[in-house]
Design a protein around this motif. Structure first.
Motif, PDB file in Angstrom:
ATOM      1  N   PHE A  15      -7.111   6.448   7.668  1.00 12.21           N
ATOM      2  CA  PHE A  15      -7.468   5.501   8.720  1.00 12.21           C
ATOM      3  C   PHE A  15      -7.997   4.172   8.186  1.00 12.21           C
ATOM      4  O   PHE A  15      -8.081   3.203   8.939  1.00 12.21           O
ATOM      5  N   ASP A  16      -8.356   4.104   6.914  1.00  7.52           N
ATOM      6  CA  ASP A  16      -8.848   2.847   6.356  1.00  7.52           C
ATOM      7  C   ASP A  16      -7.765   2.102   5.574  1.00  7.52           C
ATOM      8  O   ASP A  16      -8.060   1.219   4.783  1.00  7.52           O
ATOM      9  N   THR A  17      -6.496   2.418   5.815  1.00  5.32           N
ATOM     10  CA  THR A  17      -5.381   1.807   5.095  1.00  5.32           C
ATOM     11  C   THR A  17      -5.264   0.322   5.413  1.00  5.32           C
ATOM     12  O   THR A  17      -5.356  -0.097   6.561  1.00  5.32           O
ATOM     13  N   LYS A  18      -5.060  -0.470   4.369  1.00 11.50           N
ATOM     14  CA  LYS A  18      -4.831  -1.914   4.477  1.00 11.50           C
ATOM     15  C   LYS A  18      -3.475  -2.225   3.851  1.00 11.50           C
ATOM     16  O   LYS A  18      -2.862  -1.405   3.184  1.00 11.50           O
ATOM     17  N   ARG A  19      -3.007  -3.453   4.040  1.00 12.58           N
ATOM     18  CA  ARG A  19      -1.716  -3.881   3.497  1.00 12.58           C
ATOM     19  C   ARG A  19      -1.645  -3.656   1.981  1.00 12.58           C
ATOM     20  O   ARG A  19      -0.642  -3.196   1.462  1.00 12.58           O
ATOM     21  N   LYS A  20      -2.716  -3.986   1.284  1.00 13.90           N
ATOM     22  CA  LYS A  20      -2.746  -3.834  -0.183  1.00 13.90           C
ATOM     23  C   LYS A  20      -2.532  -2.364  -0.567  1.00 13.90           C
ATOM     24  O   LYS A  20      -1.866  -2.070  -1.565  1.00 13.90           O
ATOM     25  N   ASP A  21      -3.080  -1.444   0.224  1.00 14.11           N
ATOM     26  CA  ASP A  21      -2.895  -0.014  -0.045  1.00 14.11           C
ATOM     27  C   ASP A  21      -1.419   0.364   0.067  1.00 14.11           C
ATOM     28  O   ASP A  21      -0.895   1.119  -0.757  1.00 14.11           O
ATOM     29  N   LEU A  22      -0.748  -0.163   1.090  1.00 17.21           N
ATOM     30  CA  LEU A  22       0.684   0.112   1.251  1.00 17.21           C
ATOM     31  C   LEU A  22       1.490  -0.479   0.095  1.00 17.21           C
ATOM     32  O   LEU A  22       2.420   0.139  -0.406  1.00 17.21           O
ATOM     33  N   LEU A  33       8.685  -6.568   2.019  1.00 16.10           N
ATOM     34  CA  LEU A  33       8.731  -7.870   2.684  1.00 16.10           C
ATOM     35  C   LEU A  33       7.717  -7.981   3.814  1.00 16.10           C
ATOM     36  O   LEU A  33       7.114  -9.032   4.012  1.00 16.10           O
ATOM     37  N   HIS A  34       7.554  -6.889   4.564  1.00 14.74           N
ATOM     38  CA  HIS A  34       6.687  -6.942   5.739  1.00 14.74           C
ATOM     39  C   HIS A  34       6.147  -5.545   6.030  1.00 14.74           C
ATOM     40  O   HIS A  34       6.815  -4.552   5.755  1.00 14.74           O
ATOM     41  N   CYS A  35       4.956  -5.495   6.584  1.00 15.92           N
ATOM     42  CA  CYS A  35       4.443  -4.211   7.056  1.00 15.92           C
ATOM     43  C   CYS A  35       3.678  -4.440   8.351  1.00 15.92           C
ATOM     44  O   CYS A  35       3.048  -5.473   8.540  1.00 15.92           O
ATOM     45  N   LYS A  36       3.817  -3.494   9.243  1.00 13.76           N
ATOM     46  CA  LYS A  36       3.095  -3.521  10.517  1.00 13.76           C
ATOM     47  C   LYS A  36       2.294  -2.230  10.575  1.00 13.76           C
ATOM     48  O   LYS A  36       2.838  -1.145  10.744  1.00 13.76           O
ATOM     49  N   ILE A  37       0.991  -2.341  10.361  1.00 17.83           N
ATOM     50  CA  ILE A  37       0.100  -1.188  10.426  1.00 17.83           C
ATOM     51  C   ILE A  37      -0.305  -1.008  11.880  1.00 17.83           C
ATOM     52  O   ILE A  37      -0.826  -1.934  12.503  1.00 17.83           O
ATOM     53  N   LEU A  38      -0.026   0.170  12.436  1.00 12.25           N
ATOM     54  CA  LEU A  38      -0.377   0.439  13.827  1.00 12.25           C
ATOM     55  C   LEU A  38      -1.877   0.713  13.917  1.00 12.25           C
ATOM     56  O   LEU A  38      -2.414   1.519  13.158  1.00 12.25           O
ATOM     57  N   THR A  39      -2.538   0.026  14.840  1.00 13.04           N
ATOM     58  CA  THR A  39      -3.989   0.118  14.935  1.00 13.04           C
ATOM     59  C   THR A  39      -4.424   0.509  16.346  1.00 13.04           C
ATOM     60  O   THR A  39      -3.700   0.304  17.319  1.00 13.04           O
TER      61      THR A  39
END
Length: 111
Positions: A15-22, A33-39
């Motif tokens: 639940f604490d995932t950020k773009r850098k983690d991905l 290229l892109h990521c959309k983390i559902l929040t």
């Protein structure tokens, strides 16, 4: 659409995932290229799911190969109340192909 071949749906994220983690998780697959983390709308925290788009179909295919990979679920900061419980639960990535879905406008039904 050709873009769908480059996109994957990922679940089982902490639940604490950020773009850098991905970026770190998928760096071995290719360029993201892109990521959309559902929040969650009320807290803004990650729901444990994301859409990730890569620069090539091959990179997306490699990412799908990470399906079932264990993910570290250590708490990063916070008050520490739940960290011991969170560390016990092992998360596994679920990486799947994004299916084509037609978008429809609300209220525009044809008879």
């Amino acid at each position: 659409r050709k873009d769908l071949e480059k996109k994957v749906f990922v679940s089982g994220l902490p639940f604490d995932t950020k773009r850098k983690d991905l970026e770190n998780m998928f760096q071995s697959c290719g360029k993201m290229l892109h990521c959309k983390i559902l929040t969650f709308p009320d807290t803004g925290r990650c729901k444990g799911q994301a859409f990730v788009t890569f620069d090539s179909e091959n990179a997306a295919s490699l990412a799908r190969g990470l399906n079932g990979t264990p993910v570290s679920n250590e708490a990063s900061g916070g008050d520490g109340k739940k960290s011991a419980e969170q560390k016990k639960k092992e998360l596994k990535l679920k990486v799947t192909k994004v299916l084509n879905r037609q978008k429809t406008k609300r209220g525009s039904r044809s008879n």
